[in-house]
Write a protein that holds these residues in place. Structure first.
Motif, mmCIF file in Angstrom:
data_model
loop_
_atom_site.group_PDB
_atom_site.id
_atom_site.type_symbol
_atom_site.label_atom_id
_atom_site.label_comp_id
_atom_site.label_asym_id
_atom_site.label_seq_id
_atom_site.Cartn_x
_atom_site.Cartn_y
_atom_site.Cartn_z
ATOM 1 N N GLY A 167 0.777 -1.241 0.000
ATOM 2 C CA GLY A 167 0.000 0.000 0.000
ATOM 3 C C GLY A 167 0.802 1.280 0.000
ATOM 4 N N GLU A 168 1.928 1.297 -0.725
ATOM 5 C CA GLU A 168 2.703 2.536 -0.854
ATOM 6 C C GLU A 168 1.839 3.604 -1.533
ATOM 7 O OE1 GLU A 168 5.630 3.402 0.179
ATOM 8 O OE2 GLU A 168 6.880 1.601 0.436
ATOM 9 N N PRO A 169 2.146 4.889 -1.268
ATOM 10 C CA PRO A 169 1.324 5.964 -1.858
ATOM 11 C C PRO A 169 1.508 6.090 -3.371
ATOM 12 C CG PRO A 169 3.214 6.881 -0.682
ATOM 13 C CD PRO A 169 3.196 5.414 -0.373
ATOM 14 N N THR A 170 0.545 5.593 -4.119
ATOM 15 C CA THR A 170 0.603 5.629 -5.593
ATOM 16 C C THR A 170 -0.528 6.459 -6.172
ATOM 17 O OG1 THR A 170 -0.813 3.687 -5.922
ATOM 18 C CG2 THR A 170 1.544 3.274 -5.572
ATOM 19 N N SER A 171 -1.226 7.225 -5.332
ATOM 20 C CA SER A 171 -2.428 7.959 -5.774
ATOM 21 C C SER A 171 -3.471 6.996 -6.335
ATOM 22 C CB SER A 171 -2.074 9.033 -6.808
ATOM 23 O OG SER A 171 -1.214 10.004 -6.242
ATOM 24 N N LEU A 172 -3.464 5.767 -5.767
ATOM 25 C CA LEU A 172 -4.354 4.683 -6.186
ATOM 26 C C LEU A 172 -4.157 4.295 -7.649
ATOM 27 C CD1 LEU A 172 -7.682 5.425 -4.260
ATOM 28 C CD2 LEU A 172 -5.842 3.822 -3.670
ATOM 29 N N GLN A 173 -2.977 4.593 -8.193
ATOM 30 C CA GLN A 173 -2.588 4.072 -9.496
ATOM 31 C C GLN A 173 -1.930 2.709 -9.284
ATOM 32 O OE1 GLN A 173 -3.154 5.754 -12.609
ATOM 33 N NE2 GLN A 173 -4.459 6.866 -11.172
ATOM 34 N N LEU A 174 -2.292 1.744 -10.102
ATOM 35 C CA LEU A 174 -1.777 0.394 -9.952
ATOM 36 C C LEU A 174 -0.388 0.289 -10.572
ATOM 37 C CD1 LEU A 174 -2.558 -2.429 -8.910
ATOM 38 C CD2 LEU A 174 -3.513 -2.905 -11.176
ATOM 39 N N GLN A 337 7.636 -10.521 -3.902
ATOM 40 C CA GLN A 337 7.201 -11.235 -5.100
ATOM 41 C C GLN A 337 7.750 -12.660 -5.159
ATOM 42 O OE1 GLN A 337 6.025 -9.733 -9.311
ATOM 43 N NE2 GLN A 337 8.252 -9.816 -9.264
ATOM 44 N N LYS A 338 8.747 -12.964 -4.344
ATOM 45 C CA LYS A 338 9.252 -14.329 -4.278
ATOM 46 C C LYS A 338 8.216 -15.280 -3.684
ATOM 47 C CE LYS A 338 14.088 -12.897 -3.970
ATOM 48 N NZ LYS A 338 15.342 -12.911 -3.176
ATOM 49 N N ILE A 339 7.224 -14.702 -2.986
ATOM 50 C CA ILE A 339 6.173 -15.505 -2.364
ATOM 51 C C ILE A 339 4.939 -15.594 -3.253
ATOM 52 C CG2 ILE A 339 4.528 -15.560 -0.427
ATOM 53 C CD1 ILE A 339 6.708 -14.399 1.315
ATOM 54 N N ALA A 340 4.566 -14.485 -3.875
ATOM 55 C CA ALA A 340 3.334 -14.441 -4.670
ATOM 56 C C ALA A 340 3.365 -13.228 -5.594
ATOM 57 C CB ALA A 340 2.111 -14.375 -3.752
ATOM 58 N N PRO A 341 2.538 -13.212 -6.657
ATOM 59 C CA PRO A 341 2.435 -12.029 -7.508
ATOM 60 C C PRO A 341 2.136 -10.786 -6.675
ATOM 61 C CG PRO A 341 1.251 -13.855 -8.483
ATOM 62 C CD PRO A 341 1.663 -14.301 -7.110
ATOM 63 N N THR A 342 2.917 -9.739 -6.902
ATOM 64 C CA THR A 342 2.872 -8.552 -6.047
ATOM 65 C C THR A 342 2.631 -7.300 -6.875
ATOM 66 O OG1 THR A 342 4.395 -9.576 -4.462
ATOM 67 C CG2 THR A 342 4.180 -7.183 -4.374
ATOM 68 N N LEU A 343 1.679 -6.485 -6.417
ATOM 69 C CA LEU A 343 1.375 -5.205 -7.051
ATOM 70 C C LEU A 343 1.416 -4.106 -6.000
ATOM 71 C CD1 LEU A 343 -1.579 -6.497 -9.221
ATOM 72 C CD2 LEU A 343 0.637 -5.761 -10.098
ATOM 73 N N ILE A 344 1.580 -2.875 -6.441
ATOM 74 C CA ILE A 344 1.701 -1.735 -5.523
ATOM 75 C C ILE A 344 0.517 -0.810 -5.769
ATOM 76 C CG2 ILE A 344 3.226 0.108 -4.702
ATOM 77 C CD1 ILE A 344 5.484 -1.443 -6.307
ATOM 78 N N LEU A 345 -0.196 -0.491 -4.692
ATOM 79 C CA LEU A 345 -1.429 0.293 -4.823
ATOM 80 C C LEU A 345 -1.772 0.881 -3.463
ATOM 81 C CD1 LEU A 345 -4.058 0.999 -6.531
ATOM 82 C CD2 LEU A 345 -5.018 -1.102 -5.540
ATOM 83 N N GLY A 346 -1.810 2.200 -3.360
ATOM 84 C CA GLY A 346 -2.122 2.776 -2.064
ATOM 85 C C GLY A 346 -2.554 4.233 -2.139
ATOM 86 N N PRO A 347 -3.115 4.724 -1.033
ATOM 87 C CA PRO A 347 -3.633 6.099 -0.988
ATOM 88 C C PRO A 347 -2.525 7.127 -0.788
ATOM 89 C CG PRO A 347 -3.927 5.042 1.141
ATOM 90 C CD PRO A 347 -3.356 3.987 0.216
ATOM 91 N N GLY A 348 -2.788 8.345 -1.268
ATOM 92 C CA GLY A 348 -1.830 9.429 -1.108
ATOM 93 C C GLY A 348 -0.857 9.496 -2.267
ATOM 94 N N SER A 349 -0.234 10.644 -2.412
ATOM 95 C CA SER A 349 0.699 10.873 -3.506
ATOM 96 C C SER A 349 2.139 10.704 -3.048
ATOM 97 C CB SER A 349 0.511 12.293 -4.058
ATOM 98 O OG SER A 349 1.567 12.630 -4.929
ATOM 99 N N ILE A 350 2.954 10.089 -3.889
ATOM 100 C CA ILE A 350 4.372 9.934 -3.584
ATOM 101 C C ILE A 350 5.056 11.299 -3.454
ATOM 102 C CG2 ILE A 350 5.141 9.822 -5.985
ATOM 103 C CD1 ILE A 350 6.463 7.691 -3.039
ATOM 104 N N GLU A 351 4.451 12.336 -4.014
ATOM 105 C CA GLU A 351 5.017 13.683 -3.920
ATOM 106 C C GLU A 351 5.052 14.181 -2.480
ATOM 107 O OE1 GLU A 351 6.388 15.161 -6.487
ATOM 108 O OE2 GLU A 351 5.815 13.462 -7.744
ATOM 109 N N GLN A 352 4.191 13.637 -1.611
ATOM 110 C CA GLN A 352 4.182 14.045 -0.204
ATOM 111 C C GLN A 352 5.080 13.177 0.679
ATOM 112 O OE1 GLN A 352 0.749 14.491 -1.765
ATOM 113 N NE2 GLN A 352 1.832 16.433 -2.018
ATOM 114 N N ALA A 353 5.502 12.023 0.156
ATOM 115 C CA ALA A 353 6.350 11.124 0.947
ATOM 116 C C ALA A 353 7.716 11.745 1.186
ATOM 117 C CB ALA A 353 6.495 9.792 0.228
ATOM 118 N N HIS A 354 8.237 11.574 2.387
ATOM 119 C CA HIS A 354 9.570 12.072 2.782
ATOM 120 C C HIS A 354 9.636 13.600 2.752
ATOM 121 C CE1 HIS A 354 11.678 8.022 1.553
ATOM 122 N NE2 HIS A 354 10.520 7.833 2.170
ATOM 123 N N GLN A 355 8.485 14.256 2.823
ATOM 124 C CA GLN A 355 8.451 15.714 2.749
ATOM 125 C C GLN A 355 7.977 16.311 4.075
ATOM 126 O OE1 GLN A 355 9.546 17.469 0.013
ATOM 127 N NE2 GLN A 355 10.131 15.428 -0.701
#
Length: 381
Positions: A167-174, A337-355
Motif C-alpha cells: 500500500g505505498e502511496p501511488t495515488s491509487l494508481q496500480l 514477489q518471491k512468495i506471490a504475484p505482487t502489485l503496488i497500490l495505495g492512498p496518497g501521492s508519492i510527492e508528499q512522501a519524505h516531505q
C-alpha cells in the motif's frame, strides 16, 4: 454489527503518535516495537491470529496477522517505519495527527501508517466468518533503510497467498514495475607530495579521472543496450553523485572518493551491474593495484516487474478499472514477489512522501476503502 476497534480517526491518531524512525544514524533510529504491539492488538480485537518476529541483531519487529483458513487468499502489506524529519521545516507536530484543509498531516500519514488504518476500518465492517480464503496483513520493519524486515519475512515465511498488495502511496494508481537501486563508493589512494615535483607522488584525482571516463562510457552503454518502454525514463540511469579529493593547492592529492548510483530496469540484474562495473574498470584496477577500492554504499534493491502473464494482474486491473503503470522509486515488491504475484497500490501521492508536513488528502478516503473491500472480496470470498 458492533465495532470492536476504535474509530478511523482514533486509530490513525494512535499510530502516528508512535515514533518509528528508521535511520542509519543510531542516534535517530527508533525501535518499532510499541507500534507493532499496538497494531497487533487492533488486529487481535478483530479475531486475527498474530505472529510477531524480531529481526535478527535489531530491536525491530515484523507482524503477520491472519484470519481465515485454506490456501491462497490476499496479503496486504505495509512498512511500519518512517524516515527521519527536520523539525525546522515542519509547521506541524509530526507525531500528532492534524486535520486541516481536508488533509490529515503527520509523519507516516501516507508512507505508510495510514494504509493500516484503512485496512482495519474496512475489515471491521466485513463478516469475516464467511471468508473462504485467508486475509494476511504484514507490517515490516526497516523499509526506509535496508529492507531487512521484508528480507527476513521471505526467508522465514511459508504462506502462499494468491496476491500481495503493497500500500505505498501511488495515488491509487496500480503499479506493476519499478527500477532497482545499487550504489558504490570508489576510493583511490594515491601518494602525496609537493606539487612542484609531480613525479614524487601519485595524484589520485588523475586516476579518478580515468575511472570517470570509463563510467561515462558504461552509462552510455546501459542507455543504448537496455530499454523498457513502459518507464518514463526507459533505460537504466547512472548518477555520479559526489566527489571529494585534495586539501591544498600545492599538494599532490593522495585520496579521492567518488559516490555513484545506478538504477537498473527490469531485465538488468544487480549481478549484471556488478560485473559490468568490474569489467569496465578492470584495466585501471590492474594498473593501480591496491590503490583502488570499490564498496557498496547501501543495501541493493533489485528491479521489479509483475508479469501480465499472471492472472492476478488482470484481476486487480479489472477491480481498479485501470491499467498498470511503472515508477522509478523502490519498494519491497522485488522481495515479496518471491512468495506471490505482487502489485503496488495505495492512498496518497508519492510527492508528499519524505516531505515536511506529509499529508493524506481526504479525497482518497472513500475510494481507498472501496478498493480494499473489492480486493478482499475478490481473493478471499
Amino acid at each position: 454489527m458492533k465495532r470492536k476497534i476504535p474509530s478511523f480517526i482514533e486509530i490513525y491518531r494512535s499510530l502516528i503518535k508512535i515514533p518509528t524512525i528508521s535511520s542509519d544514524n543510531i542516534l535517530l533510529d527508533k525501535s518499532n516495537k510499541n507500534f507493532i504491539d499496538l497494531l497487533s492488538n487492533y488486529f487481535a480485537d478483530l479475531n486475527f491470529s498474530i505472529q510477531t518476529k524480531q529481526i535478527i541483531h535489531t530491536d525491530k519487529y515484523n507482524m503477520l496477522a491472519r484470519i481465515g483458513s485454506g490456501q491462497g487468499g490476499l496479503l496486504l502489506s505495509g512498512h511500519s517505519d518512517t524516515v527521519d524529519f527536520d523539525e525546522k521545516t515542519w509547521t506541524k507536530d509530526p507525531f500528532t495527527l492534524t486535520e486541516q484543509d481536508n488533509k490529515f498531516y503527520g509523519l507516516g500519514a501516507i508512507d505508510m501508517k495510514g494504509f493500516f488504518v484503512f485496512i482495519l476500518d474496512v475489515i471491521s465492517s466485513i463478516n469475516t466468518k464467511k471468508l473462504t480464503k485467508p486475509i494476511y496483513i504484514l507490517a515490516t520493519a526497516n523499509e526506509e533503510t535496508d529492507m531487512s524486515g521484508a528480507k527476513y519475512f521471505i526467508e522465514s515465511s511459508t504462506i502462499k497467498p494468491e496476491c500481495i498488495i503493497i500500500g505505498e502511496p501511488t495515488s491509487l494508481q496500480l503499479i506493476n514495475a519499478h527500477k532497482g537501486h545499487i550504489s558504490y563508493s570508489i576510493e583511490v589512494i594515491g601518494k602525496t607530495g609537493h606539487a612542484s615535483n609531480p613525479e614524487d607522488g601519485i595524484n589520485s584525482i588523475e586516476i579518478m579521472h580515468s575511472i570517470i571516463q570509463r563510467l561515462l562510457l558504461l552509462k552510455n552503454f546501459l542507455k543504448q543496450k537496455y530499454q523498457h518502454k513502459n518507464f518514463s525514463i526507459p533505460y537504466p540511469t547512472m548518477n555520479l553523485s559526489s566527489i571529494h579529493g585534495g586539501d591544498a593547492i600545492n599538494r599532490i592529492c593522495s585520496i579521492c572518493t567518488l559516490n555513484l548510483e545506478i538504477r537498473p530496469i527490469p531485465g538488468l540484474t544487480l549481478l549484471q551491474v556488478e560485473k559490468l562495473i568490474q569489467e569496465n574498470l578492470q584495466s585501471i584496477i590492474t594498473r593501480w593495484y591496491n590503490r583502488i577500492f570499490i564498496k557498496k554504499l547501501y543495501s541493493s534493491i533489485p528491479s521489479y516487474q509483475c508479469s501480465y502473464k499472471k492472472n492476478t494482474t488482470r484481476i486487480v486491473e479489472k477491480l481498479c478499472k485501470s491499467k498498470c503503470t511503472t515508477v522509478n522509486y523502490c519498494t519491497e515488491a522485488p522481495f515479496l514477489q518471491k512468495i506471490a504475484p505482487t502489485l503496488i497500490l495505495g492512498p496518497g501521492s508519492i510527492e508528499q512522501a519524505h516531505q515536511p508536513d506529509e499529508y493524506l488528502d481526504m479525497s482518497f478516503i472513500k475510494p481507498t476503502k472501496n478498493i480494499i473491500n473489492k480486493l478482499i472480496h475478490a481473493f478471499c470470498f
